[in-house]
Design a protein around this motif. Structure first.
Motif, PDB file in Angstrom:
ATOM      1  N   SER A   1     -36.395 -29.722  28.442  1.00 14.67           N
ATOM      2  CA  SER A   1     -35.887 -28.594  29.225  1.00 14.67           C
ATOM      3  C   SER A   1     -36.648 -28.390  30.526  1.00 14.67           C
TER       4      SER A   1
ATOM      5  N   THR B   1     -33.871 -33.641  24.451  1.00 12.48           N
ATOM      6  CA  THR B   1     -33.997 -32.189  24.362  1.00 12.48           C
ATOM      7  C   THR B   1     -34.955 -31.597  25.379  1.00 12.48           C
TER       8      THR B   1
ATOM      9  N   SER C   1     -29.026 -28.135  23.383  1.00 15.99           N
ATOM     10  CA  SER C   1     -30.197 -28.349  24.240  1.00 15.99           C
ATOM     11  C   SER C   1     -30.143 -29.682  24.960  1.00 15.99           C
ATOM     12  N   TYR C   2     -29.217 -30.576  24.537  1.00 17.79           N
ATOM     13  CA  TYR C   2     -29.092 -31.860  25.230  1.00 17.79           C
ATOM     14  C   TYR C   2     -28.802 -31.649  26.695  1.00 17.79           C
TER      15      TYR C   2
ATOM     16  N   LYS D   1     -26.476 -31.269  19.839  1.00 20.85           N
ATOM     17  CA  LYS D   1     -27.287 -30.109  20.157  1.00 20.85           C
ATOM     18  C   LYS D   1     -27.011 -29.613  21.567  1.00 20.85           C
TER      19      LYS D   1
ATOM     20  N   TYR E   1     -25.314 -38.105  24.191  1.00 17.18           N
ATOM     21  CA  TYR E   1     -26.045 -37.661  25.381  1.00 17.18           C
ATOM     22  C   TYR E   1     -25.517 -38.361  26.633  1.00 17.18           C
TER      23      TYR E   1
ATOM     24  N   ASN F   1     -35.608 -38.135  16.751  1.00 14.02           N
ATOM     25  CA  ASN F   1     -34.472 -37.239  17.012  1.00 14.02           C
ATOM     26  C   ASN F   1     -33.336 -37.966  17.735  1.00 14.02           C
TER      27      ASN F   1
END
Length: 626
Positions: free
Chosen positions: A87, A85, A4-5, A2, A136, A127
């Motif tokens: 942010s 994830t 967003s990682y 992803k 990650y 997740n």
């Protein structure tokens, strides 16, 4: 993988260009900028123990199950909790970015880098699978630096770990009650030493790469075993060969060379005449009042290997000063010629207050007790009292010592009185607990230890046996109890094979029949029943004092519990049921966090004069066995 990682890191690199023009960028945490002040020199300050590091089941990025404690002990650890994830620029991305800076800086300091491990554990296991954490981590790891990215099997497995570190994490739901995929949490990074104790907790305002590295250097200096002279604040006094993580193939000894065991004599009689804060007046027998001459003679005898049959074994070989006057390296003692002893070496701190001696409480005076190990076949192995007396009489370096202390030469009576006199000075208190509870110093005890004290005297009911008075505390009721440890040890069926460790990280499963030819059969142990012959006394052992208990692992009469956490867990389950189980032993219902708090309290019972007593022991003469 992803995108967003990496949203937090990309935001940093792009100057937050992804934010709307009308939304001001949040103020950056100090960890992103240079420190505005100069750091204190490493080891010019101390990092007190905050509490024990929690444990739990985790999964590595290779999907291998482990315990969190498996990744601690051999190195200083920095533990962070994140979800991939996230942010929030001042949340998980901050923690990861600061750790990334640390790993980059330490590439230029390989000697320091080899002593530090970073652990990043996800609190979103649904997740952040092992594969996700591997991807990650690949974006942050620098070179071969030891940085592990971890997750758990599920939220149920994760929760005890979060509780142990008091890491409050809450899911965020939208107005329809749907999980948004984000979490509310406070950023915390934990600095953990090689004894698995938390030494600092960094939040958003204090997390900075330079500060953390400075703290790591301070811890490593504080644990440095090579220093030749006792220096205030250094932990010189530890197991001769600390075998923590001995089960791993990369184990390295941290033994303290004998030539570095230099000490300074102390005025031991002062610890008897004026006991440290928290201890009552020391009882002294009328026929053996303490004098400096008796203490000095007893000290000489205690460290003299000639008191054993073959001139190889002193009292101090089982009661090792730097190991809590016990033995951290063996569950049960070993006597001359490697002869097996079935019980653990008890600590001698504050032994002058004990009304019962030996684990089963068979003796009631130190003067009598000392002859037990001197004559035991599997301890010091002397064939008779006269043999010991004659050997001391024939030793030129004892000439005049007994006459000075007792106005007569060595006898069964004076040898016992001298050894007892030295042991009556091994009084250690004025612990953080004493200064907080009896000294009324509100800041002397950590919050975790204060919570542990509340449990100790309340829900856990430890004080029912380990009693605390209004003005002093010996932490023992001076009685015997059956906790089930002895029963379990006697009744458990021996396995067909035993796992034998032959070298660090090397284990061999050996058939019990093969061991019978090379190992002595394990002796049964029925506790005080062996003395009283009363069936109700089966597996009853005396209540030990808990002062300095953190220094004297392993625990119980047979050394079967390796850590304080295991001891608390044993009592939490209610011991082991048997017909003579003490009615005071029952399940406690403690949570993982409560167990850690109770351990933190027990660790706060170390006396302030421990280093003085050990330094004095290092300065004691050792008899020439030639």
């Amino acid at each position: 993988m992803k995108a967003s990682y990496f949203i937090g890191l990309l935001a940093l690199l792009s100057g937050f260009a992804c934010q709307a023009e009308t939304t001001p960028a949040p103020p950056l945490a100090p960890g992103y900028a240079a420190l505005p002040y100069q750091l204190a020199a490493p080891a010019s300050y101390t990092l007190p123990v905050i509490g024990a590091a929690g444990d739990g089941e985790i999964l590595t990025s290779d999907n291998q199950p482990k315990r969190l404690h498996d990744l601690m002990g051999d190195k200083v650890v920095l533990l962070s909790f994140i979800y991939a994830t996230c942010s929030d620029v001042n949340g998980c991305p901050l923690a990861t970015q600061v750790l990334h800076k640390i790993s980059r800086q330490l590439q230029k300091q390989p000697e320091l880098a080899a002593k530090l491990r970073l652990l990043t554990l996800s609190f979103n296991p649904s997740n952040d699978t092992p594969e996700m954490m591997r991807h990650y981590g690949a974006g942050f790891k620098t070179g071969d630096f030891d940085w592990r990215f971890l997750t758990t099997r599920d939220e149920h497995t994760l929760q005890p770990i979060l509780d142990a570190y008091q890491q409050n994490v809450q899911k965020i739901y939208d107005d329809k009650g749907q999980f948004t995929g984000t979490f509310s949490h406070l950023l915390r990074v934990y600095l953990i030493d090689t004894d698995k104790n938390i030494r600092n907790i960094y939040n958003v305002d204090f997390l900075h790469a330079d500060t953390v590295i400075n703290d790591v250097k301070t811890l490593l200096i504080d644990h440095k075993p090579e220093a030749a002279q006792p220096v205030a604040g250094e932990r010189l006094y530890q197991a001769g060969d600390n075998k923590q993580n001995y089960q791993q193939a990369d184990y390295q000894t941290r033994s303290l060379a004998l030539e570095h065991r230099q000490g300074k004599p102390a005025k031991l009689i002062e610890f008897a005449n004026k006991p440290p804060l928290g201890l009552p007046k020391l009882p002294q027998p009328k026929d053996n009042p303490l004098t400096s001459a008796k203490i000095e003679l007893g000290r000489k005898l205690f460290y003299d290997r000639r008191l054993s049959f073959n001139n190889t074994f002193s009292c101090a070989i089982c009661h090792i000063p730097e190991q809590g006057f016990s033995s951290n390296e063996m569950a049960t003692a070993v006597g001359i010629e490697g002869r097996s002893v079935r019980r653990n070496s008890p600590s001698l701190y504050n032994v002058g207050y004990a009304q019962l001696l030996f684990h089963d409480g068979r003796e009631n005076s130190l003067e009598q007790q000392v002859w037990g190990p001197l004559l035991a076949h599997n301890e010091m192995g002397n064939p008779s009292i006269g043999y010991v007396v004659d050997k001391i009489k024939a030793s030129a370096d004892y000439r005049g010592w007994f006459e000075k202390a007792f106005n007569k030469g060595p006898t069964m009576e004076t040898i016992g009185q001298a050894l007892a006199s030295y042991q009556r000075t091994l009084n250690s208190a004025d612990s953080p607990f004493d200064r907080w509870y009896f000294g009324k110093q509100s800041q002397a005890l950590s919050d975790a230890a204060q919570r542990g004290f509340k449990l100790f005297t309340g829900k856990a009911a430890c004080s029912s046996c380990h009693s605390i008075g209004e003005k002093t505390a010996l932490f023992t009721d001076q009685k015997r109890h059956n906790t089930g440890i002895g029963y379990a040890d006697s009744m458990q069926k021996a396995p067909e094979k035993q796992r034998v460790q032959v070298a660090p990280g090397v284990f061999v499963d050996v058939d019990n029949k093969s061991l019978q030819g090379v190992a002595e059969a394990k002796a049964n142990d029925l506790g005080y029943y062996e003395i009283s012959q009363n069936p109700t006394d089966r597996w009853a052992y005396k209540t030990p004092s808990l002062r300095n208990v953190a220094l004297s692992a392993p625990y119980m009469h047979n050394g079967s519990l390796a850590s304080l956490k295991q001891v608390v867990a044993f009592y939490n389950q209610g011991g082991v049921a048997n017909e003579n189980l003490s009615p005071l032993i029952k399940p406690l219902g403690l949570s993982a966090a409560e167990i850690d708090d109770l351990v933190a309290f027990l660790q706060a019972l170390n006396g302030s004069n421990v280093e003085t007593l050990v330094s004095d022991a290092f300065a004691a003469p050792v008899g020439d066995s030639q």
